[in-house]
Scaffold this motif. Structure first.
Motif, mmCIF file in Angstrom:
data_model
loop_
_atom_site.group_PDB
_atom_site.id
_atom_site.type_symbol
_atom_site.label_atom_id
_atom_site.label_comp_id
_atom_site.label_asym_id
_atom_site.label_seq_id
_atom_site.Cartn_x
_atom_site.Cartn_y
_atom_site.Cartn_z
ATOM 1 N N PHE A 144 0.835 -1.212 0.000
ATOM 2 C CA PHE A 144 0.000 0.000 0.000
ATOM 3 C C PHE A 144 0.863 1.253 0.000
ATOM 4 O O PHE A 144 0.539 2.247 -0.667
ATOM 5 C CB PHE A 144 -0.924 -0.010 1.222
ATOM 6 N N PHE A 145 1.948 1.223 0.762
ATOM 7 C CA PHE A 145 2.816 2.402 0.826
ATOM 8 C C PHE A 145 3.435 2.695 -0.533
ATOM 9 O O PHE A 145 3.381 3.845 -1.013
ATOM 10 C CB PHE A 145 3.910 2.183 1.878
ATOM 11 N N TRP A 146 4.034 1.697 -1.156
ATOM 12 C CA TRP A 146 4.705 1.942 -2.438
ATOM 13 C C TRP A 146 3.707 2.307 -3.536
ATOM 14 O O TRP A 146 4.041 3.079 -4.439
ATOM 15 C CB TRP A 146 5.500 0.714 -2.855
ATOM 16 N N TYR A 147 2.501 1.761 -3.455
ATOM 17 C CA TYR A 147 1.525 2.030 -4.516
ATOM 18 C C TYR A 147 0.837 3.372 -4.322
ATOM 19 O O TYR A 147 0.813 4.214 -5.233
ATOM 20 C CB TYR A 147 0.494 0.904 -4.555
ATOM 21 N N PHE A 148 0.270 3.606 -3.127
ATOM 22 C CA PHE A 148 -0.519 4.814 -2.913
ATOM 23 C C PHE A 148 0.340 6.010 -2.518
ATOM 24 O O PHE A 148 0.087 7.134 -2.966
ATOM 25 C CB PHE A 148 -1.582 4.561 -1.837
ATOM 26 N N ALA A 149 1.333 5.803 -1.659
ATOM 27 C CA ALA A 149 2.101 6.924 -1.135
ATOM 28 C C ALA A 149 3.282 7.323 -2.007
ATOM 29 O O ALA A 149 3.773 8.446 -1.894
ATOM 30 C CB ALA A 149 2.612 6.603 0.276
ATOM 31 N N GLN A 171 2.114 9.236 -12.733
ATOM 32 C CA GLN A 171 1.101 8.512 -11.969
ATOM 33 C C GLN A 171 0.649 7.235 -12.654
ATOM 34 O O GLN A 171 0.188 6.303 -11.986
ATOM 35 C CB GLN A 171 -0.119 9.411 -11.731
ATOM 36 N N ARG A 172 0.772 7.181 -13.944
ATOM 37 C CA ARG A 172 0.312 6.013 -14.689
ATOM 38 C C ARG A 172 1.373 4.939 -14.828
ATOM 39 O O ARG A 172 1.141 3.935 -15.502
ATOM 40 C CB ARG A 172 -0.177 6.449 -16.074
ATOM 41 N N GLY A 173 2.524 5.132 -14.217
ATOM 42 C CA GLY A 173 3.550 4.106 -14.263
ATOM 43 C C GLY A 173 4.843 4.627 -14.845
ATOM 44 O O GLY A 173 5.156 5.818 -14.789
ATOM 45 N N ILE A 174 5.595 3.716 -15.426
ATOM 46 C CA ILE A 174 6.896 4.021 -16.025
ATOM 47 C C ILE A 174 6.800 3.750 -17.518
ATOM 48 O O ILE A 174 6.419 2.656 -17.943
ATOM 49 C CB ILE A 174 8.011 3.170 -15.392
ATOM 50 N N MET A 175 7.128 4.752 -18.305
ATOM 51 C CA MET A 175 7.124 4.628 -19.761
ATOM 52 C C MET A 175 8.560 4.426 -20.229
ATOM 53 O O MET A 175 9.432 5.251 -19.949
ATOM 54 C CB MET A 175 6.525 5.874 -20.412
ATOM 55 N N VAL A 176 8.813 3.322 -20.916
ATOM 56 C CA VAL A 176 10.149 3.004 -21.411
ATOM 57 C C VAL A 176 10.074 2.805 -22.920
ATOM 58 O O VAL A 176 9.017 2.466 -23.475
ATOM 59 C CB VAL A 176 10.692 1.732 -20.733
ATOM 60 N N PRO A 177 11.194 3.015 -23.638
ATOM 61 C CA PRO A 177 11.197 2.760 -25.085
ATOM 62 C C PRO A 177 10.920 1.290 -25.372
ATOM 63 O O PRO A 177 11.381 0.395 -24.651
ATOM 64 C CB PRO A 177 12.610 3.166 -25.515
ATOM 65 N N MET A 178 10.176 1.049 -26.441
ATOM 66 C CA MET A 178 9.833 -0.319 -26.829
ATOM 67 C C MET A 178 10.819 -0.818 -27.890
ATOM 68 O O MET A 178 11.012 -0.164 -28.915
ATOM 69 C CB MET A 178 8.410 -0.388 -27.386
ATOM 70 N N LEU A 379 2.259 -3.137 -11.245
ATOM 71 C CA LEU A 379 3.368 -4.068 -11.450
ATOM 72 C C LEU A 379 4.627 -3.583 -10.743
ATOM 73 O O LEU A 379 5.317 -4.359 -10.059
ATOM 74 C CB LEU A 379 3.626 -4.242 -12.947
ATOM 75 N N VAL A 380 4.939 -2.302 -10.898
ATOM 76 C CA VAL A 380 6.150 -1.750 -10.277
ATOM 77 C C VAL A 380 6.073 -1.842 -8.760
ATOM 78 O O VAL A 380 7.028 -2.259 -8.086
ATOM 79 C CB VAL A 380 6.353 -0.292 -10.728
ATOM 80 N N ALA A 381 4.938 -1.469 -8.188
ATOM 81 C CA ALA A 381 4.794 -1.514 -6.731
ATOM 82 C C ALA A 381 4.884 -2.939 -6.206
ATOM 83 O O ALA A 381 5.521 -3.196 -5.170
ATOM 84 C CB ALA A 381 3.461 -0.878 -6.327
ATOM 85 N N LEU A 382 4.259 -3.881 -6.905
ATOM 86 C CA LEU A 382 4.272 -5.271 -6.442
ATOM 87 C C LEU A 382 5.678 -5.859 -6.519
ATOM 88 O O LEU A 382 6.141 -6.509 -5.565
ATOM 89 C CB LEU A 382 3.295 -6.097 -7.273
ATOM 90 N N VAL A 383 6.359 -5.655 -7.633
ATOM 91 C CA VAL A 383 7.719 -6.183 -7.770
ATOM 92 C C VAL A 383 8.657 -5.543 -6.753
ATOM 93 O O VAL A 383 9.454 -6.226 -6.093
ATOM 94 C CB VAL A 383 8.237 -5.953 -9.209
ATOM 95 N N PHE A 384 8.545 -4.234 -6.605
ATOM 96 C CA PHE A 384 9.417 -3.533 -5.674
ATOM 97 C C PHE A 384 9.148 -3.975 -4.237
ATOM 98 O O PHE A 384 10.085 -4.260 -3.470
ATOM 99 C CB PHE A 384 9.209 -2.026 -5.811
ATOM 100 N N GLY A 385 7.872 -4.036 -3.858
ATOM 101 C CA GLY A 385 7.542 -4.434 -2.496
ATOM 102 C C GLY A 385 7.964 -5.860 -2.180
ATOM 103 O O GLY A 385 8.548 -6.126 -1.124
ATOM 104 N N LEU A 386 7.678 -6.799 -3.090
ATOM 105 C CA LEU A 386 8.075 -8.188 -2.865
ATOM 106 C C LEU A 386 9.586 -8.335 -2.809
ATOM 107 O O LEU A 386 10.113 -9.115 -2.003
ATOM 108 C CB LEU A 386 7.500 -9.076 -3.974
ATOM 109 N N SER A 387 10.289 -7.612 -3.651
ATOM 110 C CA SER A 387 11.752 -7.748 -3.710
ATOM 111 C C SER A 387 12.405 -7.285 -2.420
ATOM 112 O O SER A 387 13.207 -8.005 -1.818
ATOM 113 C CB SER A 387 12.300 -6.962 -4.903
ATOM 114 N N ILE A 388 12.061 -6.086 -1.974
ATOM 115 C CA ILE A 388 12.741 -5.565 -0.783
ATOM 116 C C ILE A 388 12.276 -6.288 0.476
ATOM 117 O O ILE A 388 13.042 -6.413 1.441
ATOM 118 C CB ILE A 388 12.542 -4.050 -0.650
#
Length: 511
Positions: A144-149, A171-178, A379-388
């Motif tokens: 919740f912290f990484w996603y909302f805050a 706010q919509r995530g991370i945009m990277v070159p495809m 996706l970013v919040a879940l991966v980051f939270g699970l990893s750390i």
């Protein structure tokens, strides 16, 4: 004294009820009958309840139209897709999080576990604070912290943070070159896989030859010298090119090539640590300046470049100390050789066959970005939270494994003149792995199963897509839950089988 009876005769046999073997068999049979009876009662009771509600069982619903959207999938999805495709979409999303999370959690965990045992007071205390803090905060609260805050507090699309290489955060995530590879690029990918296998084989063969003869083969030594020169030239060329963004006169290919050759020449002299330090300084200086400029656009550029120069100087000093203390003989395995094999050969093939790997950068339009690839904040919040979170537990496993190695092993390595890094890499960690691997397997399984918490922040993993939306629309609770349980059971068994195989490889052989 008279002795009555025949003492040499067979001992009297106890009754069957007093025979421990017979009683053990009876107990196992009774437990098995009770378990099967309980399962049969559940099945019959479920069948009766379904019959009373006029409900049928079966997996035919998998071939019906789903009729709902999924916010993030790894393959094209529409409302006309089928339920089995929704199952695959959730499965792939779960696998994506599990693989990425295990990769980063392992790296962070091993780094923190070793850092907590460091003789440096600051490094050890920072690692301790991280581990004790993260481990004692519930994972769901961290998500919740990484996603909302954090991620949802990022700026709007029009005020996105611009990072190097055309990466945007909002706010919509991370945009990277495809990446947009052409048809010939498949051969480059095949060459990369083949060269990776070849580099591993070369490393194993060279290590075995050194074990037998006490030194690496002459062919490896000569190839390593050539690889060192090539890798140094490539890094020096990149460093001078990057400095061209700060000093435009250095940005021409001729200047970069001359600078690369000059640093290669210096690396062949006793002043080689300074060549490596300069390359590290240049790359760290430019990258740090670009990151700071994208994050703090209101601060004058000169100030940010000064801070970037200080960061680059610190990195260069660390590299200078590390290269200066490393042996210059052929006692260490040449790391530049596998790097050249893995990356140099595919790169040469890339130019020879005329392959092309273009990148479509994200471009800001009126209301959103066009092009590129979007990594959703879920996706970013879940991966980051699970990893750390998982890394904190892995760090404790690593620390316990290293502590389990006898202190005499460290003293023996010191008596051989091994540096601290070599003692850790060659003596301590190989012996500690037999203690680290079993609990490490449990952490991998926990990370995979904890990915189901992504449903709380809206990430479309298996539980969210299949056990949530699909179950609500079809009402096939038994089938949906059974498939979901089978998936997690399969993940757990495969992970355990692989880790058990690896544990057998690293376990000490009893003599």
């Amino acid at each position: 004294m008279a002795v009555h009876g025949n003492l040499s005769g067979p001992a009297p046999r106890p009754s069957l009820l007093n025979d421990p073997v017979f009683r053990g068999i009876i107990y196992q049979v009774l437990v098995a009958v009770a378990v099967f009876g309980f399962i049969a009662w559940i099945v019959l009771n479920t069948a009766q309840n379904l019959a009373m509600q006029n409900k049928t069982t079966g997996f035919d619903f998998l071939f019906r139209t789903a009729g709902f959207d999924i916010s993030f999938t790894l393959f094209p999805w529409s409302r006309t897709s089928l339920y089995w495709q929704a199952f695959v979409a959730g499965l792939l999303n779960t696998l994506l999080v599990a693989v990425i999370g295990i990769f980063f959690a392992t790296i962070i965990g091993f780094t923190l576990g070793i850092a907590r045992l460091s003789s440096n007071w600051l490094i050890s205390r920072v690692a301790t604070v991280y581990i004790e803090t993260i481990r004692n905060i519930p994972l769901l609260l961290q998500l919740f912290f990484w996603y909302f805050a954090v991620l949802k507090a990022m700026p709007a699309v029009r005020d996105s943070f611009l990072l190097p290489l055309g990466v945007y955060i909002n706010q919509r995530g991370i945009m990277v070159p495809m990446p947009l590879p052409d048809h010939e690029f498949i051969w480059v990918a095949v060459a990369f896989v083949v060269c990776l296998a070849a580099a591993i084989a070369i490393g194993i063969w060279a290590t075995r030859q050194r074990t037998l003869t006490g030194h690496y083969p002459n062919s490896i030594v000569l190839a390593a010298r050539f690889a060192n020169a090539v890798v140094m030239f490539a890094l020096a060329y990149l460093a001078v090119t990057l400095l061209g963004q700060i000093v435009p006169s250095l940005g021409t290919p001729i200047v970069a090539a001359v600078g690369g050759l000059a640093l290669v020449a210096v690396s062949l002299t006793p002043y080689r640590p300074y060549a490596g330090a300069f390359v590290a300084f240049a790359i760290a200086f430019v990258v740090a300046s670009a990151l700071l400029a994208s994050m703090f656009s209101s601060i004058p550029l000169v100030v940010l470049q000064v801070v970037g120069a200080l960061i680059g100087a610190a990195v260069g000093w660390i590299m200078l100390e590390r290269i200066g203390t490393a042996p210059v003989d052929a006692s260490r395995f040449p790391t530049a050789l596998p790097i050249l094999v893995v990356f140099g050969v595919p790169l040469a093939l890339y130019y020879l066959i005329g392959a092309e790997l273009a990148f479509e950068p994200p471009v800001l339009q009126r209301f959103n970005f066009q092009g590129g690839f979007q990594l959703p904040p879920e996706l970013v919040a879940l991966v980051f939270g699970l990893s750390i979170y998982t890394a904190a537990f892995i760090a404790e496993n690593v620390r316990g494994g290293i502590r389990a190695v006898s202190k005499g092993q460290t003293e023996a390595a010191q008596s051989l003149g091994l540096k601290e890094g070599d003692r850790l890499r060659l003596v301590i960690i190989p012996q500690a792995m037999r203690v680290i691997v079993p609990p490490l397997t449990s952490q991998y399984l926990n990370l995979t199963k904890n990915s189901s918490l992504g449903a709380a922040i809206g990430y479309p993993e298996l539980v969210n897509v299949f056990t949530g939306t699909t179950l609500n629309q079809t009402g096939k609770a038994i089938e949906v839950i059974a498939l979901t349980m089978a998936v997690y059971l399969t993940f757990s068994l495969l992970t355990s089988a692989f880790m058990n195989w690896y544990n057998g490889r690293v376990a000490l052989v009893e003599r």
